[in-house]
Motif scaffolding. Structure first.
Motif, mmCIF file in Angstrom:
data_model
loop_
_atom_site.group_PDB
_atom_site.id
_atom_site.type_symbol
_atom_site.label_atom_id
_atom_site.label_comp_id
_atom_site.label_asym_id
_atom_site.label_seq_id
_atom_site.Cartn_x
_atom_site.Cartn_y
_atom_site.Cartn_z
ATOM 1 N N ARG B 104 3.697 86.648 0.951
ATOM 2 C CA ARG B 104 4.756 85.720 1.357
ATOM 3 C C ARG B 104 4.828 84.501 0.446
ATOM 4 N NH1 ARG B 104 4.865 86.482 7.988
ATOM 5 N NH2 ARG B 104 5.873 88.499 7.846
ATOM 6 N N GLU B 127 17.670 88.965 4.894
ATOM 7 C CA GLU B 127 16.624 89.740 5.567
ATOM 8 C C GLU B 127 15.248 89.060 5.551
ATOM 9 O OE1 GLU B 127 17.542 92.306 7.188
ATOM 10 O OE2 GLU B 127 15.661 93.257 7.764
ATOM 11 N N GLY B 128 14.812 88.666 4.366
ATOM 12 C CA GLY B 128 13.489 88.055 4.252
ATOM 13 C C GLY B 128 13.410 86.719 4.974
ATOM 14 N N ILE B 131 13.595 87.697 8.946
ATOM 15 C CA ILE B 131 12.512 88.527 9.485
ATOM 16 C C ILE B 131 11.132 88.003 9.099
ATOM 17 C CG2 ILE B 131 11.559 90.868 9.606
ATOM 18 C CD1 ILE B 131 14.333 90.437 10.908
ATOM 19 N N ALA B 132 10.943 87.697 7.812
ATOM 20 C CA ALA B 132 9.612 87.276 7.383
ATOM 21 C C ALA B 132 9.398 85.780 7.599
ATOM 22 C CB ALA B 132 9.396 87.643 5.922
ATOM 23 N N LYS B 134 11.319 83.809 9.579
ATOM 24 C CA LYS B 134 11.743 83.402 10.926
ATOM 25 C C LYS B 134 12.683 82.191 10.906
ATOM 26 C CE LYS B 134 8.681 86.322 12.721
ATOM 27 N NZ LYS B 134 9.163 87.687 12.756
ATOM 28 N N LEU B 180 13.711 83.322 -0.750
ATOM 29 C CA LEU B 180 12.414 83.138 -0.095
ATOM 30 C C LEU B 180 11.732 81.851 -0.534
ATOM 31 C CD1 LEU B 180 11.320 86.818 -0.636
ATOM 32 C CD2 LEU B 180 11.894 85.812 1.568
#
Lengths: 250, 274
Positions: B104, B127-128, B131-132, B134, B180
């Motif tokens: 991450r 998506e990231g 989902i990853a 939050k 990200l």
């Protein structure tokens, strides 16, 4: 008297229709339960869980290698034996006679179709490009998240035509459920045919009903395929592209 | 060490580091990896500073892609430690949680883009975040749209990857990685699968984000591009680092025979303009 007594067939059609719910119930319940247990088995095989994997291989081989009707008989005659054993051993009060034949069919058909669906799902999951999993992991997803959100939706898309075939196959396979005394389409047709000595008529009625049901669900699955393949719309099928190129040239 | 957070300028954190300060971001120690008994990485040590653009070059099979994939544990090294942004994982004792934490901190841009085929362009970028990380959907959407604009794809947000050209897909891949806000972005031959006319548009974007001070490690065959964006260059061959230095040192004044040989074969006139 005509060679084919249509009046007889039409007169008894409503009776045969009473078998449709049983046919559909077995098909749909076995399909859904079989999909879940099939998925479980496919994951056991994909992740090669020790012991369970060997068990799964054996199970699939056995189910696919023996006729469905034999499995049904084994289940039907095996269940009372199993219950007797359990009653004797643990002092229980199971009685196989109290179990509705339909429930026996639900379980037997679920077990049977789960083996087939396990192989379908295993192939579909493994056909998803491994780059998809890598990308999901690279953005920080866990493996279960990646499976749920990225891999499984694509696997289901791939599996859908095969799952559709399995469903149609199941509809027709329910005709063997008479072996465990389920009164579905064929069992009722046969009973009426026996009573009236009109075999061809009643088998024609049964054939038409199976065909009609299969046809309806073929349409349902085609619609479903169109719905879930929206993300592939840009990609023309290679066959179609080739075909249209040829058309342009000639 | 002074940290300036220009949060008004979107999500990037610009870090200005005083001379002599501790600005080590990534450190690999003695990374080893074998496939089927063949040793691909023979104990690699590598250090990357914050804001560095490290380009790894080398012939096919030299282990450069494997090394890159070891940094986010897409390949689990057989031995060695990986440190990223103060978090160290020993490959021999790496738990699932350690690997997730390490991952991450990174993002990756793949040779074959690897966009999620079942998601739209916008969903791919979101998506990231959702989902990853939050992050709430509304905010993730805002960040993603901003980034898609940055890579010039604001018109394609609702398209599916199959509807895009290779160059467009790779630009989405870059936006997905940028979203990200990782401490480092790993580029695995980002232009190798592209048609020649699309290489330029992708390299231009990588160059643009390199100039914003984002730490990057790039595996590439584009020597001219490497010369242009790299702050340091590593030449790998046979699973070891042969030579490391500035682009000028490695490309113009290579010290090792193997580097010279490799460059003679590779250097040619640029076919594109950035």
């Amino acid at each position: 008297m005509a060679v084919i007594d249509l009046a007889f067939a039409i007169k008894h059609l409503p009776d045969v229709l009473k078998g449709v719910p049983a046919t559909l119930a077995i098909t749909i319940i076995a399909m859904i339960c079989g999909l879940f247990s099939g998925l479980l088995i496919s994951f056991i095989r994909i992740f090669k869980l020790p012991v369970l994997n060997q068990g799964a291989v054996l199970f699939i081989s056995f189910i696919r290698g023996t006729p469905l009707i034999v499995q049904l008989y084994m289940f039907y005659y095996g269940l009372p034996v199993l219950f007797d054993y359990l009653n004797g051993r643990f002092g229980l009060q199971f009685n196989a006679d109290n179990i509705h034949p339909l429930y026996i069919a639900f379980i037997a058909y679920t077990i049977n179709t789960s083996a087939y669906q396990a192989e379908i799902m295993r192939g579909a999951i493994q056909s998803v490009d491994r780059g998809q999993m890598e990308a999901a992991l690279s953005i920080g997803m866990t493996v279960p998240q990646a499976l749920r959100r990225i891999i499984m939706p694509q696997a289901f898309r791939t599996a859908l035509p095969d799952l559709g075939n399995t469903f149609i196959h199941l509809i027709k396979a329910t005709s063997l459920a008479f072996a465990v005394k389920v009164m579905e389409i064929l069992a009722i047709s046969r009973t009426i045919a026996n009573d009236g000595y009109r075999f061809l008529e009643m088998y024609l009625v049964a054939a038409l009903l199976y065909w009609l049901l299969s046809w309806i669900f073929e349409i349902v699955f085609t619609k479903l395929e169109q719905k879930v393949s929206r993300y592939e719309k840009a990609q023309q099928s290679p066959v179609k592209r080739f075909y249209s190129v040829r058309q342009l040239k000639t | 060490m002074l940290l300036f957070d220009y949060s008004d300028k979107f999500i990037y954190t610009f870090v200005i580091v005083e001379k002599g300060g501790d600005h080590r971001l990534i450190e690999l120690k003695n990374i080893r990896k074998s496939f089927d008994g063949k040793e691909i990485l023979k104990g690699i040590d590598l250090k990357v500073d914050k804001g560095d653009v490290l380009v790894i070059v080398g012939p096919s099979g030299s282990g450069k892609t494997t090394l890159l994939r070891c940094i986010n544990f897409l390949e689990k090294p057989d031995a060695g430690t990986v440190s990223n942004d103060g978090f160290t994982v020993d490959s021999k004792k790496a738990s699932r949680k350690d690997i997730l934490t390490l991952r991450r901190k990174t993002a990756m841009v793949f040779q074959h883009y690897n966009l999620f085929k079942n998601k739209t362009v916008l969903e791919n970028v979101m998506e990231g975040l959702v989902i990853a990380k939050k992050i709430k959907k509304g905010e993730a959407r805002k960040i993603s749209l901003e980034l898609l604009k940055k890579v010039g794809l604001e018109e394609k947000t609702d398209a599916y990857p199959a509807q895009l050209s290779g160059g467009q897909q790779q630009r989405v891949g870059i936006a997905r990685a940028l979203a990200l806000n990782p401490s480092v972005i790993l580029f695995d031959e980002p232009t190798s699968a592209l048609d020649p006319e699309m290489v330029g548009e992708v390299l231009a974007i990588i160059k643009e984000i390199a100039q914003e001070g984002i730490t990057m490690i790039i595996v590439t065959h584009e020597i001219d591009f490497a010369r242009d964006v790299a702050s340091s260059v590593v030449f790998m061959d046979g699973g070891t680092v042969i030579e490391k230095g500035t682009p000028d040192e490695v490309f113009n004044h290579p010290q090792h025979e193997r580097t010279k040989k490799f460059l003679r074969r590779l250097i040619h006139e640029p076919e594109y303009t950035i």
